[in-house]
Motif scaffolding. Sequence first.
Motif, mmCIF file in Angstrom:
data_model
loop_
_atom_site.group_PDB
_atom_site.id
_atom_site.type_symbol
_atom_site.label_atom_id
_atom_site.label_comp_id
_atom_site.label_asym_id
_atom_site.label_seq_id
_atom_site.Cartn_x
_atom_site.Cartn_y
_atom_site.Cartn_z
ATOM 1 N N THR A 15 0.841 -1.225 0.000
ATOM 2 C CA THR A 15 0.000 0.000 0.000
ATOM 3 C C THR A 15 0.860 1.253 0.000
ATOM 4 N N LYS A 16 2.137 1.112 0.291
ATOM 5 C CA LYS A 16 3.028 2.265 0.285
ATOM 6 C C LYS A 16 3.655 2.510 -1.093
ATOM 7 N N ALA A 17 3.490 1.564 -2.000
ATOM 8 C CA ALA A 17 4.068 1.694 -3.336
ATOM 9 C C ALA A 17 3.263 2.681 -4.169
ATOM 10 N N ASP A 18 3.936 3.420 -5.050
ATOM 11 C CA ASP A 18 3.287 4.375 -5.943
ATOM 12 C C ASP A 18 2.747 3.694 -7.195
ATOM 13 N N SER A 19 3.406 2.595 -7.611
ATOM 14 C CA SER A 19 2.963 1.888 -8.811
ATOM 15 C C SER A 19 3.231 0.393 -8.648
ATOM 16 N N CYS A 20 2.552 -0.401 -9.470
ATOM 17 C CA CYS A 20 2.694 -1.855 -9.443
ATOM 18 C C CYS A 20 4.071 -2.212 -10.025
ATOM 19 N N PRO A 21 4.878 -3.059 -9.329
ATOM 20 C CA PRO A 21 6.197 -3.422 -9.860
ATOM 21 C C PRO A 21 6.110 -4.335 -11.089
ATOM 22 N N LYS A 22 4.952 -4.993 -11.283
ATOM 23 C CA LYS A 22 4.818 -5.915 -12.407
ATOM 24 C C LYS A 22 4.377 -5.184 -13.672
ATOM 25 N N CYS A 23 3.244 -4.375 -13.561
ATOM 26 C CA CYS A 23 2.701 -3.741 -14.776
ATOM 27 C C CYS A 23 2.922 -2.233 -14.828
ATOM 28 N N GLY A 24 3.326 -1.627 -13.710
ATOM 29 C CA GLY A 24 3.597 -0.187 -13.681
ATOM 30 C C GLY A 24 2.372 0.690 -13.480
ATOM 31 N N ALA A 25 1.191 0.085 -13.268
ATOM 32 C CA ALA A 25 -0.039 0.875 -13.062
ATOM 33 C C ALA A 25 0.058 1.647 -11.748
ATOM 34 N N LYS A 26 -0.482 2.841 -11.751
ATOM 35 C CA LYS A 26 -0.493 3.668 -10.542
ATOM 36 C C LYS A 26 -1.380 3.007 -9.501
ATOM 37 N N ILE A 27 -0.954 3.053 -8.267
ATOM 38 C CA ILE A 27 -1.714 2.483 -7.155
ATOM 39 C C ILE A 27 -2.475 3.625 -6.487
ATOM 40 N N LYS A 28 -3.810 3.481 -6.427
ATOM 41 C CA LYS A 28 -4.637 4.497 -5.758
ATOM 42 C C LYS A 28 -4.504 4.287 -4.269
ATOM 43 N N LYS A 29 -4.242 5.375 -3.578
ATOM 44 C CA LYS A 29 -4.060 5.309 -2.137
ATOM 45 C C LYS A 29 -5.389 5.608 -1.458
ATOM 46 N N SER A 30 -5.730 4.838 -0.463
ATOM 47 C CA SER A 30 -6.950 5.122 0.304
ATOM 48 C C SER A 30 -6.600 6.133 1.379
ATOM 49 N N ILE A 31 -7.583 6.945 1.751
ATOM 50 C CA ILE A 31 -7.300 7.993 2.728
ATOM 51 C C ILE A 31 -7.402 7.475 4.151
ATOM 52 N N GLY A 32 -7.956 6.311 4.341
ATOM 53 C CA GLY A 32 -8.041 5.721 5.663
ATOM 54 C C GLY A 32 -9.091 6.420 6.525
ATOM 55 N N CYS A 33 -9.265 5.921 7.711
ATOM 56 C CA CYS A 33 -10.295 6.420 8.636
ATOM 57 C C CYS A 33 -9.975 7.843 9.102
ATOM 58 N N GLY A 34 -8.715 8.102 9.432
ATOM 59 C CA GLY A 34 -8.320 9.448 9.885
ATOM 60 C C GLY A 34 -8.509 10.490 8.794
ATOM 61 N N GLY A 35 -8.171 10.113 7.571
ATOM 62 C CA GLY A 35 -8.340 11.041 6.449
ATOM 63 C C GLY A 35 -9.806 11.325 6.173
ATOM 64 N N LEU A 36 -10.636 10.303 6.319
ATOM 65 C CA LEU A 36 -12.071 10.465 6.107
ATOM 66 C C LEU A 36 -12.673 11.422 7.139
ATOM 67 N N ILE A 37 -12.263 11.293 8.379
ATOM 68 C CA ILE A 37 -12.738 12.210 9.432
ATOM 69 C C ILE A 37 -12.311 13.635 9.117
ATOM 70 N N LEU A 38 -11.076 13.816 8.682
ATOM 71 C CA LEU A 38 -10.576 15.145 8.330
ATOM 72 C C LEU A 38 -11.391 15.757 7.191
#
Length: 168
Positions: A15-38
């Motif tokens: 989940t800390k990676a910016d892209s997939c090491p196999k295909c190179g697709a961008k990884i969407k980051k979730s904002i998590g519970c704390g981010g949702l509250i913010l």
Amino acid sequence: MAITKCKECGNEVSTKADSCPKCGAKIKKSIGCGGLILVFIVLGIIGSMFSQSPNSTSTSPSAPSATDIKNQVKEQVKIKKLNWNKSGFDNVMMVNATFDNKSNKDIKDIELTCDHFSNSGTKIDSNKRVIYEVVKAGKSKSIHDFNMGFIHSQAASTNCGISDLVVQ
């Protein structure tokens, strides 16, 4: 460190990676519970800023505004008696008046407006002056020889009323 699946190829990716090491697709980051509250807090602040204009004030329905109080008092203040005459070569209006304050508030600085009419009934002039006196609640006050200013020489009648006052 959590693991998620790549949406493109299904490979396991950190989940800390910016892209997939196999295909190179961008990884969407979730904002998590704390981010949702913010996000909700920020939206709440923005919503409260736009829900009330900067010039508006909230008042409870039981508390009348200063304008409402003034209008209520003004309805209870009457000109009990008014006599007028011309002086100063018939070009100055002089007034004798009695103001009757039936309200429960003291008033002051009564603005008297007089519209003047010719013999034919045509409105030809008007005067407006402030009488800087206090009329106590439930009392009457008489003024004598109050100078309303210049008046049209053909003014034959007048209609005077209280156009404004200050509630103490």
